[in-house]
Design an enzyme around this catalytic site. Sequence first.
Site, PDB file in Angstrom:
ATOM      1  N   THR A  39       0.825  -1.219   0.000  1.00 13.80           N
ATOM      2  CA  THR A  39       0.000   0.000   0.000  1.00 13.80           C
ATOM      3  C   THR A  39       0.856   1.265   0.000  1.00 13.80           C
ATOM      4  OG1 THR A  39      -0.135  -0.122   2.415  1.00 13.80           O
ATOM      5  CG2 THR A  39      -1.921  -1.138   1.166  1.00 13.80           C
ATOM      6  N   HIS A  44       5.598   0.104   7.530  1.00 14.21           N
ATOM      7  CA  HIS A  44       5.637   0.995   8.686  1.00 14.21           C
ATOM      8  C   HIS A  44       5.557   0.153   9.957  1.00 14.21           C
ATOM      9  CE1 HIS A  44       1.287   0.357   8.944  1.00 14.21           C
ATOM     10  NE2 HIS A  44       1.192   0.724   7.673  1.00 14.21           N
ATOM     11  N   HIS A  47       3.374  -2.842  10.637  1.00 13.62           N
ATOM     12  CA  HIS A  47       3.701  -4.158  10.094  1.00 13.62           C
ATOM     13  C   HIS A  47       4.646  -4.941  11.008  1.00 13.62           C
ATOM     14  CE1 HIS A  47       2.695  -1.980   6.227  1.00 13.62           C
ATOM     15  NE2 HIS A  47       1.997  -3.091   6.068  1.00 13.62           N
ATOM     16  N   LYS A  81     -11.256  -1.879   7.439  1.00 11.32           N
ATOM     17  CA  LYS A  81     -11.365  -0.611   6.713  1.00 11.32           C
ATOM     18  C   LYS A  81     -12.825  -0.173   6.637  1.00 11.32           C
ATOM     19  CE  LYS A  81      -6.984  -0.999   5.532  1.00 11.32           C
ATOM     20  NZ  LYS A  81      -6.741  -2.304   6.130  1.00 11.32           N
ATOM     21  N   ARG A  85     -10.094   1.219  -0.551  1.00 16.20           N
ATOM     22  CA  ARG A  85      -8.812   1.792  -0.901  1.00 16.20           C
ATOM     23  C   ARG A  85      -8.797   2.252  -2.356  1.00 16.20           C
ATOM     24  NH1 ARG A  85      -4.919  -3.063   1.302  1.00 16.20           N
ATOM     25  NH2 ARG A  85      -4.725  -2.405   3.467  1.00 16.20           N
ATOM     26  N   GLN A 174      -7.417 -14.169  -1.281  1.00 18.02           N
ATOM     27  CA  GLN A 174      -6.472 -14.528  -0.222  1.00 18.02           C
ATOM     28  C   GLN A 174      -6.594 -16.012   0.129  1.00 18.02           C
ATOM     29  OE1 GLN A 174      -6.148 -11.808   3.112  1.00 18.02           O
ATOM     30  NE2 GLN A 174      -5.408 -13.429   4.464  1.00 18.02           N
ATOM     31  N   ASP A 195      -7.525  -9.145  12.638  1.00 15.66           N
ATOM     32  CA  ASP A 195      -8.520  -8.702  11.654  1.00 15.66           C
ATOM     33  C   ASP A 195      -8.495  -9.568  10.395  1.00 15.66           C
ATOM     34  OD1 ASP A 195      -6.017  -7.769  10.891  1.00 15.66           O
ATOM     35  OD2 ASP A 195      -6.771  -5.910  10.034  1.00 15.66           O
ATOM     36  N   LYS A 230      -4.178   5.643  17.865  1.00 13.66           N
ATOM     37  CA  LYS A 230      -3.764   4.543  16.996  1.00 13.66           C
ATOM     38  C   LYS A 230      -2.268   4.297  17.090  1.00 13.66           C
ATOM     39  CE  LYS A 230      -4.410   2.739  12.329  1.00 13.66           C
ATOM     40  NZ  LYS A 230      -5.001   2.989  10.998  1.00 13.66           N
ATOM     41  N   LYS A 233       0.978   5.885  14.716  1.00 10.73           N
ATOM     42  CA  LYS A 233       0.686   7.204  14.169  1.00 10.73           C
ATOM     43  C   LYS A 233       1.210   8.285  15.117  1.00 10.73           C
ATOM     44  CE  LYS A 233      -1.886   6.193  10.499  1.00 10.73           C
ATOM     45  NZ  LYS A 233      -1.599   6.656   9.139  1.00 10.73           N
ATOM     46  N   THR A 234       1.775   9.334  14.545  1.00  9.51           N
ATOM     47  CA  THR A 234       2.182  10.502  15.302  1.00  9.51           C
ATOM     48  C   THR A 234       1.498  11.714  14.689  1.00  9.51           C
ATOM     49  OG1 THR A 234       4.083  10.996  13.883  1.00  9.51           O
ATOM     50  CG2 THR A 234       4.444   9.434  15.690  1.00  9.51           C
TER      51      THR A 234
END
Length: 428
Positions: A39, A44, A47, A81, A85, A174, A195, A230, A233-234
Site C-alpha cells: 500500500t 511501517h 507491520h 477498513k 482503498r 487470499q 482482523d 492509533k 501514528k504521530t
Amino acid sequence: MTNFVEELRWRGMLQDIMPGTEEKLNEGMTSGYIGFDPTADSLHIGHLTQIMTLIHFQRAGHKPYALVGGATGMVGDPSGKSDERNLQTEEIIDVYLAGMKRQLAKFLDFEEGGNGAVMVNNADWFKDMNLFTFIRDIGKHITVNYMMAKDSVKRRLEGDSGLSFTEFCYQLIQGYDFYYLWKNKNCMVQMGGSDQWGNIVTGTELIRRKDAGTAFAITTQLIKKADGTKFGKTESGAVWLDPEKTSPYKFYQFWLNASDEDTKKWIRIFTLKTQQEIEALEVAHDAAPHLRVLQKALAEDITIRTHSAEALETAVKTSEFLFGNGSLEFFKTLSEAQVLEIFEGIPQFRISKAELAEGIDAATLLAEKSGVFGSKGEAKKLIQGGGVSINKEKLKEPSDRLAIDDLLNDQFIIVQKGKKNYYLLIAG
C-alpha cells in the site's frame, strides 16, 4: 525446535489459534506464511508485529514465507477498513514491492535451504488466471452465505460506504493464496493480525473443500496504545521503516517517548529479549522510572534491527544534543538535510548572513532580526537572568555581539530559551 505458540503466548501476542495448530508445529519444521499488501513504498511500524511473528517462527525452527501481494495489492482488503482503498497501477505496485522486499530482508534470514525464509509474490500465480478459471476452480467451493457471514463483510455492508464486488472477492483471492502455497510450497499455517482471521479461515476452508486437505491458522493481537490513539501514528503521520520517510532519530524517539504502560507490552512484542531479561529490566525501571530504562532498551533494540547500530548511535547523540549535554562536534558532522530534519517542528528564522558579518548584538538579533523574542526588552531580561544560550553557551549580556564565526556549519545558530525551547536561525 522451540514452542512457537508458547513464545507468542508469553509475549502477549497470541489472539486466535485453530485447534491442532500447536500440535502440528511441535511435530517438526513446518512452513507457514504471512501476507503483506503493497500500500506504500515502505512498510511501517504497524507491520512490525507480523514481521516479529515471522522472526519468532524462523527462530523456533520453522520455515517462513513472506508473501508480497502484487495481485491482492491491486484489489484492496476490506478487513478493518471503513472505506475502499484507491486502486494502484502495476507500475506503482512494482515500486512498492521493491521497497518491501529490501526491508523484509533486513529482518529474516533468506539463506537457501533448511528453514531459510522465502519471499513469494501472488502475482506469479494470478497473472495468467482469467475470470472463468477463477469462478470455476475457486469460486464454486465457497458459498456466498459463507462469505457474507464474515465480520469484515458485515461491517462494510452495514456502513455508509458499502462494499464493492472487488473487495467482496478479496477473501476468495487470499483464500486461494493459502491454497496455492499449501499445494505447491507445503505451507501448512497462515498467520496474520486478528482482523485477518476471516480471510485466513476462508483459505483453510478452500483447502478442505477443494482437496480434502488440512491447514492451520494463527492470529496475533492488534496493537493499541494505552491512551486510545492509533499505534504507529504521530502528529506528523505514520512511523515508517524507510529512513528516508522517517529518520532513525524520529524512529528512536517514537519508542523512547512511549508510556510506561505501553512499553511494558511493546518490549515483549518488538524485541527478542528473553522473559528473564525483560523482567529484570522491569525491576530496574520500577526502581527508577525517571531513568526510562524500559523505553531505552526498547528503542535501542528495535532501532538497531530496523536500521543499524550506527543509526542508533546517531539517534542517541542527537537526543543528547537536544535534551542533554551533547557536544557541538557531533552537530558539525551533520548534513544540512539532517539538521533541518532534526529541527523539524521547531521554530526557524531566516537571518541575513551579510548583516551577521558586520556583527549584531544578541538582543537585536533575537528580537528584531528574528522572532525568538517579542521585544528587545523581553530578550534583555531573560539574557540577564541567564536563561538564553547560543550554540550551547549561555549569553552573558544582551550586548554580546554575534558574527559569522558563530555560525555552525557556516549556516546555523542554535538558540535555547530556558531548558526546552529551541529555535534555529538559518543564515543566508
